[in-house]
Motif scaffolding. Structure first.
Motif, mmCIF file in Angstrom:
data_model
loop_
_atom_site.group_PDB
_atom_site.id
_atom_site.type_symbol
_atom_site.label_atom_id
_atom_site.label_comp_id
_atom_site.label_asym_id
_atom_site.label_seq_id
_atom_site.Cartn_x
_atom_site.Cartn_y
_atom_site.Cartn_z
ATOM 1 N N ILE A 36 -34.967 -1.645 13.573
ATOM 2 C CA ILE A 36 -36.337 -1.717 13.647
ATOM 3 C C ILE A 36 -36.402 -2.962 11.805
ATOM 4 C CG2 ILE A 36 -38.651 -1.914 13.790
ATOM 5 C CD1 ILE A 36 -37.567 1.038 15.434
ATOM 6 N N GLN A 37 -36.120 -2.462 10.593
ATOM 7 C CA GLN A 37 -36.282 -3.295 9.434
ATOM 8 C C GLN A 37 -35.617 -4.360 9.525
ATOM 9 O OE1 GLN A 37 -38.100 -1.191 6.308
ATOM 10 N NE2 GLN A 37 -37.463 1.090 7.288
ATOM 11 N N VAL A 38 -34.896 -4.112 9.901
ATOM 12 C CA VAL A 38 -33.278 -5.570 10.495
ATOM 13 C C VAL A 38 -34.447 -6.501 10.773
ATOM 14 C CG1 VAL A 38 -31.004 -6.392 10.623
ATOM 15 C CG2 VAL A 38 -31.811 -4.556 9.021
ATOM 16 N N PHE A 39 -35.014 -6.103 12.224
ATOM 17 C CA PHE A 39 -35.794 -7.068 12.829
ATOM 18 C C PHE A 39 -36.573 -7.519 11.935
ATOM 19 C CE2 PHE A 39 -39.022 -7.423 16.279
ATOM 20 C CZ PHE A 39 -38.243 -8.505 17.176
ATOM 21 N N TRP A 52 -46.434 -4.658 2.537
ATOM 22 C CA TRP A 52 -47.360 -3.559 3.020
ATOM 23 C C TRP A 52 -45.994 -3.159 4.285
ATOM 24 C CZ3 TRP A 52 -51.775 -1.663 1.347
ATOM 25 C CH2 TRP A 52 -52.016 -0.164 2.456
ATOM 26 N N PHE A 53 -45.645 -4.190 5.234
ATOM 27 C CA PHE A 53 -44.842 -3.109 5.984
ATOM 28 C C PHE A 53 -43.207 -2.409 5.901
ATOM 29 C CE2 PHE A 53 -41.494 -3.633 8.541
ATOM 30 C CZ PHE A 53 -41.524 -2.785 10.005
ATOM 31 N N VAL A 54 -42.729 -3.156 4.820
ATOM 32 C CA VAL A 54 -41.588 -3.080 3.945
ATOM 33 C C VAL A 54 -42.524 -1.194 3.774
ATOM 34 C CG1 VAL A 54 -40.172 -2.636 2.683
ATOM 35 C CG2 VAL A 54 -40.394 -4.954 4.131
ATOM 36 N N VAL A 55 -43.266 -1.147 3.248
ATOM 37 C CA VAL A 55 -42.997 0.129 2.270
ATOM 38 C C VAL A 55 -44.070 1.006 3.310
ATOM 39 C CG1 VAL A 55 -44.864 1.105 0.005
ATOM 40 C CG2 VAL A 55 -43.911 -1.169 -0.235
ATOM 41 N N THR A 56 -44.961 1.044 4.192
ATOM 42 C CA THR A 56 -45.891 1.954 5.100
ATOM 43 C C THR A 56 -44.005 2.482 5.822
ATOM 44 O OG1 THR A 56 -46.774 0.106 6.423
ATOM 45 C CG2 THR A 56 -47.741 1.159 4.867
ATOM 46 N N ALA A 57 -43.869 1.639 6.382
ATOM 47 C CA ALA A 57 -42.530 1.754 6.996
ATOM 48 C C ALA A 57 -41.201 2.520 6.901
ATOM 49 C CB ALA A 57 -41.342 0.343 7.761
ATOM 50 N N ASN A 58 -41.299 2.445 5.462
ATOM 51 C CA ASN A 58 -40.001 3.395 4.803
ATOM 52 C C ASN A 58 -41.193 4.413 4.899
ATOM 53 O OD1 ASN A 58 -37.510 1.980 3.919
ATOM 54 N ND2 ASN A 58 -39.217 0.759 3.477
ATOM 55 N N LEU A 59 -42.180 4.388 3.839
ATOM 56 C CA LEU A 59 -42.797 6.008 3.869
ATOM 57 C C LEU A 59 -42.832 6.366 5.304
ATOM 58 C CD1 LEU A 59 -46.210 4.761 2.092
ATOM 59 C CD2 LEU A 59 -44.356 6.628 1.165
ATOM 60 N N VAL A 60 -43.081 6.057 7.027
ATOM 61 C CA VAL A 60 -42.942 7.411 7.481
ATOM 62 C C VAL A 60 -40.951 7.441 7.948
ATOM 63 C CG1 VAL A 60 -42.427 6.408 10.041
ATOM 64 C CG2 VAL A 60 -44.851 4.718 8.738
ATOM 65 N N THR A 61 -40.668 6.666 7.665
ATOM 66 C CA THR A 61 -39.439 7.112 7.991
ATOM 67 C C THR A 61 -38.661 8.431 6.969
ATOM 68 O OG1 THR A 61 -38.475 5.136 8.453
ATOM 69 C CG2 THR A 61 -37.026 6.159 7.870
ATOM 70 N N GLY A 84 -48.435 11.569 9.643
ATOM 71 C CA GLY A 84 -49.559 10.396 10.236
ATOM 72 C C GLY A 84 -50.261 9.878 8.733
ATOM 73 N N ALA A 85 -49.953 9.819 7.954
ATOM 74 C CA ALA A 85 -51.632 9.071 6.885
ATOM 75 C C ALA A 85 -49.983 8.071 7.084
ATOM 76 C CB ALA A 85 -51.142 10.321 5.859
ATOM 77 N N SER A 86 -48.715 8.044 6.897
ATOM 78 C CA SER A 86 -48.063 6.935 6.625
ATOM 79 C C SER A 86 -49.005 6.208 7.844
ATOM 80 C CB SER A 86 -46.806 7.591 6.507
ATOM 81 O OG SER A 86 -46.432 8.214 7.498
ATOM 82 N N LEU A 87 -48.038 6.516 9.196
ATOM 83 C CA LEU A 87 -48.154 5.752 10.558
ATOM 84 C C LEU A 87 -50.384 4.759 10.783
ATOM 85 C CD1 LEU A 87 -46.975 4.874 13.014
ATOM 86 C CD2 LEU A 87 -48.675 6.705 13.974
ATOM 87 N N VAL A 88 -50.316 5.957 9.727
ATOM 88 C CA VAL A 88 -52.943 5.028 9.835
ATOM 89 C C VAL A 88 -52.142 4.252 9.005
ATOM 90 C CG1 VAL A 88 -54.757 5.190 9.986
ATOM 91 C CG2 VAL A 88 -53.153 7.307 10.963
#
Length: 282
Positions: A36-39, A52-61, A84-88
């Motif tokens: 998904i991150q490659v996409f 922002w997306f890269v940082v928070t997506a990696n926090l979720v992962t 939950g917090a990282s998804l928000v």
């Protein structure tokens, strides 16, 4: 003889444990996040919110990876709240959009409502055990509790599972996230909503012994499956159909958990994550 007579100190349970379920979930979580991150690199190229997306997506992962590997009740609770917090935060990729802010608000409210019972259950378990305890010791701890308290504990654990998987009556947050960019939707639909089943699987020694809790899981899953399937058929937009398709799939997975078919739920979890990530990104 003196040495033999002395009690042998048992090694403490590790904070993280990679068993068969954790291995499968790690392969799924890390694999889907990577794809998904490659996409997203192509999808968000030139976007001011890409970092922002890269940082928070990696926090979720990362928090999800810890969640599936944690070996203690307290560790699971902390990882659960972090996911939950990282998804928000991930849903707030475009905070200037009113619809995005509304999605963040609804998601945060339902996550807080769902997570409070988990916090209470973790606190009660730790008080009963005199400290943090390994998930492998959960069954023995629950067996020592009075039947009404054990049932209450199981119900407290069911609530966050239903809320995180967008099951009735907590289903309002997922349809409110339509303003999220496609990579966020892919990560959320393919991975995060599956966390409810992971909770039920990890805490099955407590939930599976309660007929009332299992009935609640079954009924919530069945109701969500029927409701989401009907709404999906009348939705005019593609993303709306995907949202309610995910809710219906989660309802089917919860229904399987409520029947005690945990192996089938794991198979469905993996299959859903794979095809939903491809479907959302296409």
């Amino acid at each position: 003889l003196t040495l033999l007579a002395e009690p042998i100190a048992m090694a403490p349970d590790p904070l993280l444990r990679v068993d068969a379920l954790a291995t499968l979930m790690l392969l799924l979580v890390l694999g889907l996040s990577g794809v998904i991150q490659v996409f997203a690199v192509r999808y968000l190229r030139g976007d001011a919110r890409q970092v922002w997306f890269v940082v928070t997506a990696n926090l979720v992962t990362a928090s999800t990876a810890v969640l599936v590997c944690t070996n203690t009740v307290l560790g699971f609770g902390l990882a659960w709240v972090m996911v939950g917090a990282s998804l928000v935060a991930l849903l707030a990729t475009y905070p200037d959009l009113p619809q995005a802010r509304e999605g963040v608000r609804r998601t945060a409210i339902r996550f807080v409502i769902g997570d409070l019972p988990l916090v209470a259950a973790v606190a009660l378990l730790m008080i009963s055990a005199g400290g943090d305890l390994a998930l492998s010791q959960l069954g023995a701890t629950i067996a020592e509790l009075p039947a009404p308290v054990a049932t209450l504990m199981a119900l407290l654990l069911v609530v966050p599972a239903l809320a995180r998987s967008s099951q009735v009556p907590f289903h309002g947050w997922l349809p409110a996230t339509l303003a999220a960019p496609t990579p966020v939707s892919a990560l959320m639909h393919a991975g995060v909503v599956n966390a409810g089943a992971i909770l039920i699987l990890r805490f099955s020694p407590a939930i599976g012994e309660s007929g009332i809790a299992m009935s609640v899981v079954f009924v919530a899953g069945a109701v969500t499956l029927v409701y989401a399937s009907l709404v999906r058929m009348v939705k005019p937009d593609v993303k709306g159909r995907l949202v309610f398709s995910t809710m219906a799939q989660m309802g089917f997975m919860m229904l399987a958990c409520g029947l005690g078919a945990f192996a089938a739920a794991v198979f469905h979890l993996i299959a859903h994550g794979l095809f939903k990530s491809a479907q959302t990104s296409s």
